[in-house]
Design a protein around this motif. Structure first.
Motif, PDB file in Angstrom:
ATOM      1  N   ASP A 109       0.841  -1.201   0.000  1.00 25.34           N
ATOM      2  CA  ASP A 109       0.000   0.000   0.000  1.00 25.34           C
ATOM      3  C   ASP A 109       0.872   1.245   0.000  1.00 25.34           C
ATOM      4  OD1 ASP A 109      -3.031   0.814   0.558  1.00 25.34           O
ATOM      5  OD2 ASP A 109      -1.764   2.145   1.750  1.00 25.34           O
ATOM      6  N   ARG A 110       1.878   1.258   0.856  1.00 23.30           N
ATOM      7  CA  ARG A 110       2.803   2.394   0.914  1.00 23.30           C
ATOM      8  C   ARG A 110       3.575   2.525  -0.400  1.00 23.30           C
ATOM      9  NH1 ARG A 110       6.267   5.651   3.978  1.00 23.30           N
ATOM     10  NH2 ARG A 110       8.447   5.542   3.346  1.00 23.30           N
ATOM     11  N   ALA A 111       4.010   1.409  -0.970  1.00 19.69           N
ATOM     12  CA  ALA A 111       4.770   1.441  -2.212  1.00 19.69           C
ATOM     13  C   ALA A 111       3.956   2.081  -3.330  1.00 19.69           C
ATOM     14  CB  ALA A 111       5.196   0.024  -2.607  1.00 19.69           C
ATOM     15  N   LEU A 112       2.679   1.705  -3.430  1.00 19.02           N
ATOM     16  CA  LEU A 112       1.822   2.282  -4.466  1.00 19.02           C
ATOM     17  C   LEU A 112       1.537   3.748  -4.181  1.00 19.02           C
ATOM     18  CD1 LEU A 112       0.085   2.057  -6.985  1.00 19.02           C
ATOM     19  CD2 LEU A 112      -1.767   1.164  -5.547  1.00 19.02           C
ATOM     20  N   ARG A 113       1.330   4.079  -2.915  1.00 18.59           N
ATOM     21  CA  ARG A 113       1.063   5.470  -2.547  1.00 18.59           C
ATOM     22  C   ARG A 113       2.238   6.368  -2.938  1.00 18.59           C
ATOM     23  NH1 ARG A 113      -0.197   4.386   2.131  1.00 18.59           N
ATOM     24  NH2 ARG A 113       1.643   4.951   3.327  1.00 18.59           N
ATOM     25  N   LEU A 114       3.451   5.931  -2.650  1.00 19.47           N
ATOM     26  CA  LEU A 114       4.635   6.713  -2.982  1.00 19.47           C
ATOM     27  C   LEU A 114       4.837   6.792  -4.490  1.00 19.47           C
ATOM     28  CD1 LEU A 114       7.110   5.473  -0.216  1.00 19.47           C
ATOM     29  CD2 LEU A 114       5.790   7.602  -0.266  1.00 19.47           C
ATOM     30  N   ALA A 115       4.565   5.686  -5.192  1.00 22.53           N
ATOM     31  CA  ALA A 115       4.707   5.693  -6.648  1.00 22.53           C
ATOM     32  C   ALA A 115       3.716   6.659  -7.286  1.00 22.53           C
ATOM     33  CB  ALA A 115       4.504   4.277  -7.195  1.00 22.53           C
ATOM     34  N   THR A 116       2.483   6.694  -6.764  1.00 17.67           N
ATOM     35  CA  THR A 116       1.477   7.631  -7.280  1.00 17.67           C
ATOM     36  C   THR A 116       1.920   9.070  -7.047  1.00 17.67           C
ATOM     37  OG1 THR A 116      -0.285   6.023  -6.813  1.00 17.67           O
ATOM     38  CG2 THR A 116      -0.947   8.307  -7.140  1.00 17.67           C
ATOM     39  N   ASN A 117       2.470   9.324  -5.873  1.00 15.92           N
ATOM     40  CA  ASN A 117       2.971  10.671  -5.572  1.00 15.92           C
ATOM     41  C   ASN A 117       4.106  11.061  -6.525  1.00 15.92           C
ATOM     42  OD1 ASN A 117       1.154  10.840  -3.468  1.00 15.92           O
ATOM     43  ND2 ASN A 117       2.644  10.332  -1.882  1.00 15.92           N
ATOM     44  N   ARG A 118       4.995  10.105  -6.820  1.00 13.04           N
ATOM     45  CA  ARG A 118       6.106  10.399  -7.733  1.00 13.04           C
ATOM     46  C   ARG A 118       5.588  10.717  -9.139  1.00 13.04           C
ATOM     47  NH1 ARG A 118       8.467   5.983  -4.990  1.00 13.04           N
ATOM     48  NH2 ARG A 118       8.066   4.581  -6.762  1.00 13.04           N
ATOM     49  N   LEU A 119       4.613   9.925  -9.591  1.00 11.94           N
ATOM     50  CA  LEU A 119       4.030  10.177 -10.909  1.00 11.94           C
ATOM     51  C   LEU A 119       3.388  11.557 -10.973  1.00 11.94           C
ATOM     52  CD1 LEU A 119       2.976   9.420 -13.724  1.00 11.94           C
ATOM     53  CD2 LEU A 119       1.046   8.280 -12.610  1.00 11.94           C
ATOM     54  N   ALA A 120       2.604  11.885  -9.956  1.00  9.27           N
ATOM     55  CA  ALA A 120       1.941  13.191  -9.920  1.00  9.27           C
ATOM     56  C   ALA A 120       2.963  14.315  -9.920  1.00  9.27           C
ATOM     57  CB  ALA A 120       1.028  13.282  -8.693  1.00  9.27           C
ATOM     58  N   ALA A 121       4.036  14.160  -9.159  1.00 10.39           N
ATOM     59  CA  ALA A 121       5.065  15.205  -9.080  1.00 10.39           C
ATOM     60  C   ALA A 121       5.801  15.351 -10.407  1.00 10.39           C
ATOM     61  CB  ALA A 121       6.057  14.858  -7.959  1.00 10.39           C
ATOM     62  N   ARG A 122       6.127  14.228 -11.062  1.00  7.00           N
ATOM     63  CA  ARG A 122       6.854  14.300 -12.339  1.00  7.00           C
ATOM     64  C   ARG A 122       6.001  14.969 -13.410  1.00  7.00           C
ATOM     65  NH1 ARG A 122       9.105   9.124 -11.015  1.00  7.00           N
ATOM     66  NH2 ARG A 122       7.391   8.056 -12.094  1.00  7.00           N
ATOM     67  N   VAL A 123       4.734  14.585 -13.475  1.00  8.97           N
ATOM     68  CA  VAL A 123       3.860  15.168 -14.496  1.00  8.97           C
ATOM     69  C   VAL A 123       3.666  16.660 -14.221  1.00  8.97           C
ATOM     70  CG1 VAL A 123       1.520  15.160 -15.408  1.00  8.97           C
ATOM     71  CG2 VAL A 123       2.690  13.000 -15.001  1.00  8.97           C
ATOM     72  N   ALA A 124       3.549  17.046 -12.941  1.00  8.72           N
ATOM     73  CA  ALA A 124       3.369  18.452 -12.592  1.00  8.72           C
ATOM     74  C   ALA A 124       4.580  19.264 -13.047  1.00  8.72           C
ATOM     75  CB  ALA A 124       3.154  18.606 -11.096  1.00  8.72           C
ATOM     76  N   VAL A 125       5.787  18.723 -12.872  1.00  9.15           N
ATOM     77  CA  VAL A 125       7.007  19.412 -13.288  1.00  9.15           C
ATOM     78  C   VAL A 125       7.058  19.541 -14.804  1.00  9.15           C
ATOM     79  CG1 VAL A 125       9.512  19.230 -13.427  1.00  9.15           C
ATOM     80  CG2 VAL A 125       8.342  18.778 -11.261  1.00  9.15           C
ATOM     81  N   ASN A 126       6.731  18.438 -15.501  1.00  9.13           N
ATOM     82  CA  ASN A 126       6.780  18.452 -16.965  1.00  9.13           C
ATOM     83  C   ASN A 126       5.721  19.376 -17.552  1.00  9.13           C
ATOM     84  OD1 ASN A 126       8.855  16.589 -16.930  1.00  9.13           O
ATOM     85  ND2 ASN A 126       7.492  14.822 -17.084  1.00  9.13           N
ATOM     86  N   ASP A 127       4.553  19.439 -16.888  1.00  6.72           N
ATOM     87  CA  ASP A 127       3.468  20.277 -17.377  1.00  6.72           C
ATOM     88  C   ASP A 127       3.743  21.740 -17.115  1.00  6.72           C
ATOM     89  OD1 ASP A 127       0.855  20.652 -18.530  1.00  6.72           O
ATOM     90  OD2 ASP A 127       0.095  21.062 -16.522  1.00  6.72           O
ATOM     91  N   GLY A 128       4.499  22.001 -16.031  1.00  4.04           N
ATOM     92  CA  GLY A 128       4.784  23.380 -15.684  1.00  4.04           C
ATOM     93  C   GLY A 128       5.828  23.992 -16.588  1.00  4.04           C
TER      94      GLY A 128
END
Length: 240
Positions: free
Chosen positions: A221-240
């Motif tokens: 559960d923690r592994a997926l939660r952290l992976a989702t956070n990483r994906l969201a952060a990477r896309v936010a950086v690329n979109d910005g």
């Protein structure tokens, strides 16, 4: 022939809802049930999750309608419980105001049904709803981030699915793409084979990952939660 001719006539619900609302008020109120009187919105939250899960389980197991009805009643009980707590503790809302606000929001969010917008496709509706949310919040058009409004407290897998769906709608990720570069944040998670996997195959693959996590001493559960956070952060950086 009218497609709705064979449908049963809906039963007026006001009397029945008022009856169970009065019951919950009696349970929560002075001289009622001590357990009910001691509850708070926070203490009831796990019960809402549990009852919702049981309702979903009843649907997925295709239980008889009367059993599904009972499980849905348990969910309604939780809604009534929260509304009565707010009412009796002067928190500024009750079941009537909740229902009025919901009705107003549903009508405002569906101008193609209650207004003059006419037919809209699912894709058009998704874009429309985001704009309507911005208007309701007094925000500038296009100002809402793709992941805005996704509750951090959602169950991890449900949140991951929501994040991917929102990013797909915003055209920031393409889960169905067969060819991916090493820089693509989804490349390690979704390969060409997964795109064609059926529900059973995906479920087996996810279970295999849980077994692998157990063997490695990792909380999946923690592994997926952290992976989702990483994906969201990477896309936010690329979109910005």
């Amino acid at each position: 022939m009218d497609a709705g001719a064979d449908r049963p006539t809906p039963t007026p619900a006001s009397e029945a809802v008022q009856g169970v609302l009065d019951t919950v008020r009696r349970l929560v109120g002075e001289g009622g049930c001590a357990w009910h009187a001691a509850q708070t919105h926070e203490s009831l939250a796990p019960f809402l999750i549990e009852e919702t899960s049981e309702f979903i389980d009843a649907i997925e197991r295709e239980l008889p309608p009367e059993e599904i009805r009972g499980e849905l009643g348990d969910v309604l009980y939780q809604v009534l419980f929260h509304a009565v707590l707010a009412e009796q503790r002067g928190e500024g809302y009750d079941l009537a105001s909740v229902a009025r606000s919901l009705n107003e929001k549903l009508i405002a969010r569906h101008p193609h049904v209650f207004g003059d917008r006419g037919y809209m496709s699912v894709e058009e509706l998704n874009a429309e709803w985001e704009q309507l949310k911005e208007d309701a919040a007094g925000e500038e058009r296009g100002s809402r981030a793709p992941l805005e409004g996704i509750p951090a407290g959602m169950p991890t897998l449900a949140r991951a699915a929501k994040v991917v769906e929102r990013l797909k709608r915003a055209k920031l990720v393409d889960p169905s793409a067969a060819e991916r570069s090493a820089e693509d944040p989804l490349s390690a998670a979704i390969g060409p084979a997964e795109a064609a996997m059926a529900e059973v195959g995906i479920g087996d693959a996810m279970l295999a990952l849980v077994i692998r996590a157990n063997a490695a001493g990792v909380d999946p559960d923690r592994a997926l939660r952290l992976a989702t956070n990483r994906l969201a952060a990477r896309v936010a950086v690329n979109d910005g």
